[in-house]
Design an enzyme around this catalytic site. Structure first.
Site, PDB file in Angstrom:
ATOM      1  N   LYS A  88       0.820  -1.208   0.000  1.00 30.99           N
ATOM      2  CA  LYS A  88       0.000   0.000   0.000  1.00 30.99           C
ATOM      3  C   LYS A  88       0.858   1.263   0.000  1.00 30.99           C
ATOM      4  O   LYS A  88       0.434   2.308  -0.499  1.00 30.99           O
ATOM      5  CB  LYS A  88      -0.932  -0.003   1.217  1.00 30.99           C
ATOM      6  CG  LYS A  88      -1.958  -1.130   1.220  1.00 30.99           C
ATOM      7  CD  LYS A  88      -3.032  -0.898   0.178  1.00 30.99           C
ATOM      8  CE  LYS A  88      -4.114  -1.964   0.279  1.00 30.99           C
ATOM      9  NZ  LYS A  88      -5.237  -1.725  -0.640  1.00 30.99           N
ATOM     10  N   LYS A  89       2.054   1.164   0.570  1.00 29.57           N
ATOM     11  CA  LYS A  89       2.939   2.327   0.601  1.00 29.57           C
ATOM     12  C   LYS A  89       3.634   2.571  -0.745  1.00 29.57           C
ATOM     13  O   LYS A  89       4.383   3.551  -0.869  1.00 29.57           O
ATOM     14  CB  LYS A  89       3.982   2.155   1.707  1.00 29.57           C
ATOM     15  CG  LYS A  89       3.424   2.331   3.108  1.00 29.57           C
ATOM     16  CD  LYS A  89       4.503   2.182   4.159  1.00 29.57           C
ATOM     17  CE  LYS A  89       3.988   2.529   5.546  1.00 29.57           C
ATOM     18  NZ  LYS A  89       2.898   1.692   6.012  1.00 29.57           N
ATOM     19  N   LEU A  90       3.412   1.719  -1.717  1.00 31.63           N
ATOM     20  CA  LEU A  90       3.893   2.008  -3.067  1.00 31.63           C
ATOM     21  C   LEU A  90       3.051   3.082  -3.737  1.00 31.63           C
ATOM     22  O   LEU A  90       3.318   3.449  -4.887  1.00 31.63           O
ATOM     23  CB  LEU A  90       3.883   0.731  -3.913  1.00 31.63           C
ATOM     24  CG  LEU A  90       4.885  -0.354  -3.487  1.00 31.63           C
ATOM     25  CD1 LEU A  90       4.684  -1.615  -4.304  1.00 31.63           C
ATOM     26  CD2 LEU A  90       6.319   0.151  -3.637  1.00 31.63           C
ATOM     27  N   ASP A  91       2.047   3.583  -3.037  1.00 33.80           N
ATOM     28  CA  ASP A  91       1.246   4.701  -3.516  1.00 33.80           C
ATOM     29  C   ASP A  91       2.151   5.894  -3.823  1.00 33.80           C
ATOM     30  O   ASP A  91       3.144   6.151  -3.133  1.00 33.80           O
ATOM     31  CB  ASP A  91       0.210   5.070  -2.448  1.00 33.80           C
ATOM     32  CG  ASP A  91      -0.689   6.196  -2.886  1.00 33.80           C
ATOM     33  OD1 ASP A  91      -1.690   5.917  -3.552  1.00 33.80           O
ATOM     34  OD2 ASP A  91      -0.384   7.358  -2.556  1.00 33.80           O
TER      35      ASP A  91
ATOM     36  N   ASP B  36       8.426  -2.384   5.800  1.00 31.20           N
ATOM     37  CA  ASP B  36       7.168  -3.122   5.694  1.00 31.20           C
ATOM     38  C   ASP B  36       7.246  -4.204   4.618  1.00 31.20           C
ATOM     39  O   ASP B  36       6.711  -5.305   4.797  1.00 31.20           O
ATOM     40  CB  ASP B  36       6.028  -2.157   5.383  1.00 31.20           C
ATOM     41  CG  ASP B  36       5.511  -1.454   6.627  1.00 31.20           C
ATOM     42  OD1 ASP B  36       5.739  -1.979   7.732  1.00 31.20           O
ATOM     43  OD2 ASP B  36       4.896  -0.386   6.513  1.00 31.20           O
TER      44      ASP B  36
END
Length: 643
Positions: free
Chosen positions: A154-157, A200
């Protein structure tokens, strides 16, 4: 007169439910008659207050039973049922963390976690120091792995990778060592966002393999200890620290206890090899029996559960629109800390359906939560609740309108809800985006007060008298600025700006087909003048102390040197503020040691547990003997809240 009988007194009447606990002891609040709630399932309703405390007591006893391994299955049920009831009862408390606790509680109810060092093991020899099936470990490890890995995905946003999600976090004192060699911007981008992304994505893999587990334990422990100081996330950091042991070899507690002195080992769980368990399948040539049906069932359940947990975080296609904007299925997607929100305007308007009279409610009236501002389903529930409560304040057939502006990850403020739509006219569906919900756009980012508005709508704003030299500049599109008091309209297109009068309302209408973007430029003249006066006082005190100031100080300024104020001389407000700031700085320096922080931490926890225990005893007494008079109950609650 009754303040509730007139619309002007409506806000006064709404202040009672805002108080937490039993502060005002308003009977309507105690009975839950004037509180808006947000249950996940419409038929769920809270129990009376005293019964809720009894429910908390049962859940607490269940948690203690799980910890001790005493009546393990019964304890799991005693914890799990009240927990999920409370979680489904209030969506405002639902987040990834509370959802994870519920999942872990559900898993523990199915696992054999009472085989070692448990009270049940002392009472039932067949369970004492027995093997635990491997699928028990696989289920827990998979759950923790999913939390780490999906959070990393999700942090690849683009907002997280670009360093906009937690833009101000690098200013925290925990990142001071990094700021010695990096700028604040690089610290935010490389350490906060880059480090969080890498950790993460890799933590689950590094914890799984023996060769990298030691390194992973160091970084993961450091990461969660930092989070416990950076965010107010309750027990989540400590829960994740406790899960580190799941990835180690199963016999590590036994090896740790074997290092204890012999006289102490007699009081500790056994360090002998575990005995065989009928729940386990022992393969190989010496196997006495094949795989049992329940073992097939356990393997199938583990696989299906893991697949379901992998599917849910990416099930947003069920909802329509940009899910980061509409917050459709947010609570179990593990996109933690990816979005930071800032609300500039929140306005609730009601209209009497018979008289047409218009009034305004304080945002958050009848509720203690603010999460309804970002969730379409909660907004619909809130409007229905307000329509049910407002008739008690002589508002007939109320119509409810919301005007909510929000900035996500430092983007321009955008309107969430169409302010011209009465939300009571529309239904909300999980699989459809509400007709009142305005589709979010990828607006630019800024560091001031910027807005992005769609065509056909307008923003009503007020320029405070403290904000001198306020101007509005159009960055994109075309707008018409209406000065209400002067009854003048000014048309502005891209690149143009105009001065706005202070102390007056104005409206900004978007007239272009594309969404307009505009920003306010202003100077807080009152705050600027105050800071200049405080700086002058600080410089004056330094000149007096070093002897470079030869003029005598006026009597009203003598307190800045620690001298008493002469009799009959009033204390200047600026001097009073200067002295308070000095006292706060001195107190902060005096109480900044590690011992002082630890002492304050223990004090806070003591009063929290003290209040919980006393309120529980009061509730149990009320259930057994009846509720006393309001005066006595108020005294008891005041004593419980004492700090």
């Amino acid at each position: 007169t009754d303040p509730a009988s007139s619309p002007a007194g409506l806000l006064m009447a709404l202040d009672v439910p805002q108080e937490r606990g039993l502060g005002h002891l308003d009977q309507r609040y105690l009975d839950g008659l004037e509180v808006c709630r947000f249950p996940l399932l419409p038929f769920l309703q809270p129990l009376p207050l005293d019964w809720m405390y009894l429910l908390y007591t049962i859940m607490f006893l269940g948690a203690v039973g799980i910890m001790l391994g005493c009546c393990y299955r019964l304890s799991c049920v005693a914890f799990l049922c009240p927990y999920w009831y409370l979680l489904l009862l209030d969506k405002t408390s639902w987040n990834n963390h509370s959802y994870l606790y519920g999942l872990l509680g559900f898993q523990l109810a199915l696992l054999g976690a009472d085989r070692y060092g448990s009270v049940d093991g002392l009472l039932r020899p067949q369970k004492r120091n027995a093997h635990v099936p491997l699928w028990n470990y696989a289920l827990l490890r998979a759950q923790v792995f999913i939390v780490y890995f999906i959070a990393g995905l999700k942090k690849l946003d683009a907002d997280w990778v670009g360093g906009f999600s937690m833009g101000t976090l690098a200013r925290h004192w925990l990142f001071a060592p990094f700021r010695l060699v990096l700028s604040e911007e690089l610290t935010s981008r490389l350490v906060v966002h880059g480090g969080g992304l890498v950790l993460d994505l890799s933590a689950g893999f590094l914890l799984f393999f023996d060769a990298t587990r030691t390194l992973a334990l160091v970084f993961v422990t450091y990461f969660h200890c930092m989070n416990s100081q950076l965010f107010s996330i309750g027990m989540f950091s400590y829960t994740m620290l406790a899960t580190n042991g799941l990835f180690c070899r199963p016999e590590w507690p036994r090896g740790l206890l074997a290092r204890c002195p012999l006289w102490l080992q007699g009081w500790l769980p056994s360090t002998k090899p575990p005995q065989p368990s009928p729940d386990c399948h022992y393969g190989g040539r010496g196997a006495k029996r094949g795989i049992q049906p329940r073992q097939h069932l356990a393997a199938a359940f583990t696989i299906l559960y893991v697949l379901e947990q992998l599917f849910l975080p990416y099930s947003h296609f069920i909802t329509q629109g940009y899910n980061n904007w509409t917050n459709g299925l947010y609570g179990y997607s593990w996109d933690m800390m990816v979005h930071s929100r800032f609300h500039q305007h929140v306005k609730i308007t009601y209209r009497d359906g018979l008289t047409g009279e218009v009034g305004y409610l304080k945002p958050g009236a009848f509720t203690q939560s603010r999460r309804w501002r970002d969730h379409a389903d909660m907004l619909k529930q809130y409007s229905v609740c307000l329509s049910r409560l407002l008739p008690r304040y002589n508002v007939t057939q109320p119509q409810i309108y919301f005007d909510i502006w929000v900035s996500i990850n430092e983007r321009f403020q955008q309107r969430l809800v169409d302010p011209q739509v009465n939300l009571l006219w529309f239904l909300w569906s999980l699989c459809e985006r509400g007709q009142w919900w305005i589709q979010g756009t990828k607006s630019p980012r800024g560091s001031g007060v910027e807005y992005s508005c769609v065509s056909g709508l307008h923003l009503e704003n007020f320029v405070s008298e403290d904000l001198g030299n306020t101007s509005l500049r159009v960055l994109r599109g075309k707008v018409v600025v209406e000065l209400v008091e002067q009854q003048q309209n000014h048309s502005l297109k891209e690149g143009e700006r105009m001065q706005l009068p202070a102390g007056q309302y104005h409206k900004v209408h978007t007239v272009s087909l594309e969404p307009s973007c505009y920003m306010y430029l202003y100077v807080n003249t009152t705050a600027l003048e105050l800071e200049q006066n405080l700086t002058r006082l600080r410089e004056l005190r330094e000149r007096v102390r070093n002897g470079s100031e030869h003029s005598p100080l006026p009597p009203e300024l003598r307190p800045i040197l620690g001298e008493p104020l002469p009799a009959g001389v009033p204390l200047d407000p600026v001097v009073s503020l200067f002295l308070r700031r000095e006292q706060r700085e001195q107190r902060r320096e005096r109480e900044s040691s590690l011992a002082q922080r630890f002492r304050r931490f223990l004090q806070r926890k003591f009063f929290i547990f003290r209040r919980s225990a006393l309120m529980t005893l009061i509730a149990l007494r009320n259930l057994a003997l009846g509720r006393p008079s309001p005066e006595r109950l108020a005294q008891e609650v005041t004593f419980a809240n004492w700090r």
